[in-house]
Design a protein around this motif. Structure first.
Motif, PDB file in Angstrom:
ATOM      1  N   LEU A 191      -0.667  -3.792  -0.060  1.00  0.00           N
ATOM      2  CA  LEU A 191      -1.464  -2.862   0.754  1.00  0.00           C
ATOM      3  C   LEU A 191      -0.625  -2.232   1.868  1.00  0.00           C
ATOM      4  O   LEU A 191      -1.162  -1.760   2.859  1.00  0.00           O
ATOM      5  CB  LEU A 191      -2.674  -3.582   1.358  1.00  0.00           C
ATOM      6  CG  LEU A 191      -3.665  -4.189   0.364  1.00  0.00           C
ATOM      7  CD1 LEU A 191      -4.789  -4.901   1.102  1.00  0.00           C
ATOM      8  CD2 LEU A 191      -4.245  -3.113  -0.559  1.00  0.00           C
ATOM      9  N   ALA A 192       0.687  -2.201   1.699  1.00  0.00           N
ATOM     10  CA  ALA A 192       1.585  -1.748   2.764  1.00  0.00           C
ATOM     11  C   ALA A 192       1.373  -0.294   3.159  1.00  0.00           C
ATOM     12  O   ALA A 192       1.657   0.096   4.290  1.00  0.00           O
ATOM     13  CB  ALA A 192       3.033  -1.964   2.345  1.00  0.00           C
ATOM     14  N   SER A 193       0.883   0.533   2.242  1.00  0.00           N
ATOM     15  CA  SER A 193       0.689   1.958   2.544  1.00  0.00           C
ATOM     16  C   SER A 193      -0.782   2.347   2.580  1.00  0.00           C
ATOM     17  O   SER A 193      -1.125   3.528   2.522  1.00  0.00           O
ATOM     18  CB  SER A 193       1.428   2.819   1.509  1.00  0.00           C
ATOM     19  OG  SER A 193       2.806   2.544   1.520  1.00  0.00           O
ATOM     20  N   SER A 194      -1.650   1.375   2.674  1.00  0.00           N
ATOM     21  CA  SER A 194      -3.083   1.656   2.647  1.00  0.00           C
ATOM     22  C   SER A 194      -3.551   2.338   3.929  1.00  0.00           C
ATOM     23  O   SER A 194      -2.863   2.342   4.942  1.00  0.00           O
ATOM     24  CB  SER A 194      -3.874   0.361   2.440  1.00  0.00           C
ATOM     25  OG  SER A 194      -3.612  -0.548   3.492  1.00  0.00           O
ATOM     26  N   VAL A 195      -4.735   2.921   3.853  1.00  0.00           N
ATOM     27  CA  VAL A 195      -5.361   3.600   4.991  1.00  0.00           C
ATOM     28  C   VAL A 195      -6.731   2.963   5.215  1.00  0.00           C
ATOM     29  O   VAL A 195      -7.439   2.653   4.256  1.00  0.00           O
ATOM     30  CB  VAL A 195      -5.512   5.115   4.700  1.00  0.00           C
ATOM     31  CG1 VAL A 195      -6.345   5.787   5.777  1.00  0.00           C
ATOM     32  CG2 VAL A 195      -4.132   5.758   4.609  1.00  0.00           C
TER      33      VAL A 195
END
Length: 384
Positions: free
Chosen positions: A302-306
């Motif tokens: 989930l490193a680039s999740s919003v």
């Protein structure tokens, strides 16, 4: 002074006009939404940048020759001089500043043609190698986190991309917070990353790795980060009310820009906690979506999740994690959601736990590369 709207985003055309605007020999440039621009602007203006940002509210920021040049010179003072690669739209301040720095250094910038791809980036970067009096000329570029993540993904199996990443003396990364996992990957790959903080109103990044550039001052007033110095914009085009609300002047005449960000300055280093207004009220308790997002991004996959807020019948408002399907499906969706909820509970409290995890093929983004949070939020609401 005449203002000349630039239609389109051709970086070479913008570069030609920018040279004249910075040297005072040509008209000021109008970038972005050009239809409402007036014919004249104040003397000394170099560029008016109109951007909608992630909230969708257009703002036309007036940037002077002095402010843009001061920013470029402060960057050279911090990083050293060299050649720059343009990999961002020149109509946004981070891309614009790549051109300004090149003009100030009297060097031709390398311009990546077409859409951003790791292969195109690498090809352009690897053609920049040159020397002067037997000394290698350092190279620099500026990226947003999503671009850096794409390059790192490709570098794992594409040696020219890895070589390109390692070739830069410094890669500026800004526009939004850089996920810690992405920074760790970049450093492990041998890329020299400099995290930047700033906005169009500050002529781009004015704080590098938490430390302000030369001439830039920081303060925190009632929890809000404020910036002063020679890089500040003159204000907003034909909007005195908006300008007066965002730019303050002390009794001694010092101008300060209200960033709208929450943060603190700890031993001279700026730490930003997120947007003051990016808060929902869930069950009667204020929840900072930026704090939730920062914790969620530490969860593997989930490193680039919003994280966005949506209406909720039970709690009034609730937070939802939105992640790209390709990255998130390293484990089951339910497992990732529970890991994220547990991490948020530990870091903030049970009241801040996200209610859902929504997977999409691709996160919607603005032309600048930042997540289009408003579009993402509307899409989540439409799913209900």
């Amino acid at each position: 002074m005449k203002l000349e709207p630039v239609v389109g985003d051709d970086p070479r055309e913008i570069l030609r006009g920018l040279r004249g605007a910075l040297h005072g020999a040509g008209p000021a440039l109008g970038l972005g939404l050009v239809s409402a621009f007036p014919a004249e602007v104040r003397a000394g203006t170099a560029v008016v940048v109109t951007t909608s940002g992630s909230t969708g509210v257009p703002k036309s920021v007036v940037l002077s020759r002095d402010a843009l040049t001061a920013s470029a010179m402060a960057t050279a003072d911090r990083l050293g001089e060299g050649a720059w690669l343009l990999a961002l739209p020149a109509t946004y301040v981070a891309g614009l500043q790549v051109l300004v720095r090149s003009i100030v250094a009297d060097r031709e910038p390398a311009v990546m043609a077409g859409a951003f791809t790791p292969q195109a980036f690498a090809a352009t970067a690897l053609m920049m190698a040159s020397s002067e009096h037997g000394r290698r000329i350092p190279t620099f570029t500026s990226l947003v986190p999503a671009q850096l993540a794409k390059l790192l993904d490709a570098a794992a199996h594409d040696s020219p991309v890895l070589t390109a990443l390692r070739s830069f003396e410094a890669i500026l990364v800004g526009g939004q917070a850089l996920p810690p996992a992405t920074l760790e990957r970049a450093e492990a790959a041998g890329a020299r990353i400099v995290r930047t903080y700033g906005s169009t109103e500050t002529s781009g990044g004015c704080v590098y790795d938490g430390v302000p550039l030369r001439g830039v001052a920081l303060r925190v007033a009632r929890g809000e980060v404020q910036v002063s110095g020679p890089t500040l914009a003159d204000g907003y085009l034909e909007s005195e009310e908006l300008t007066d609300a965002a730019f303050l002047r002390d009794a001694d005449g010092t101008r300060w820009y209200r960033t709208g960000d929450a943060g603190l300055v700890d031993d001279g280093v700026l730490r930003v906690h997120g947007r003051i207004d990016n808060v929902i009220v869930s069950g009667g308790v204020n929840v900072s979506l930026d704090r939730v997002e920062a914790i969620v991004r530490t969860v593997p996959g989930l490193a680039s999740s919003v994280v966005v807020g949506i209406p909720d019948e039970r709690w009034g408002e609730a937070s939802v994690i939105v992640a790209a399907r390709g990255e998130a499906l390293r484990r089951s969706e339910s497992v990732q959601l529970e890991e994220a909820r547990a991490a948020v509970k530990e870091g903030i409290g049970a009241h801040a736990r996200p209610s859902r995890l929504v997977l999409v093929d691709e996160l919607e983004a603005l032309p600048s590369g930042k997540p289009d949070r408003e579009a993402i939020r509307r899409a989540v609401i439409a799913l209900r």
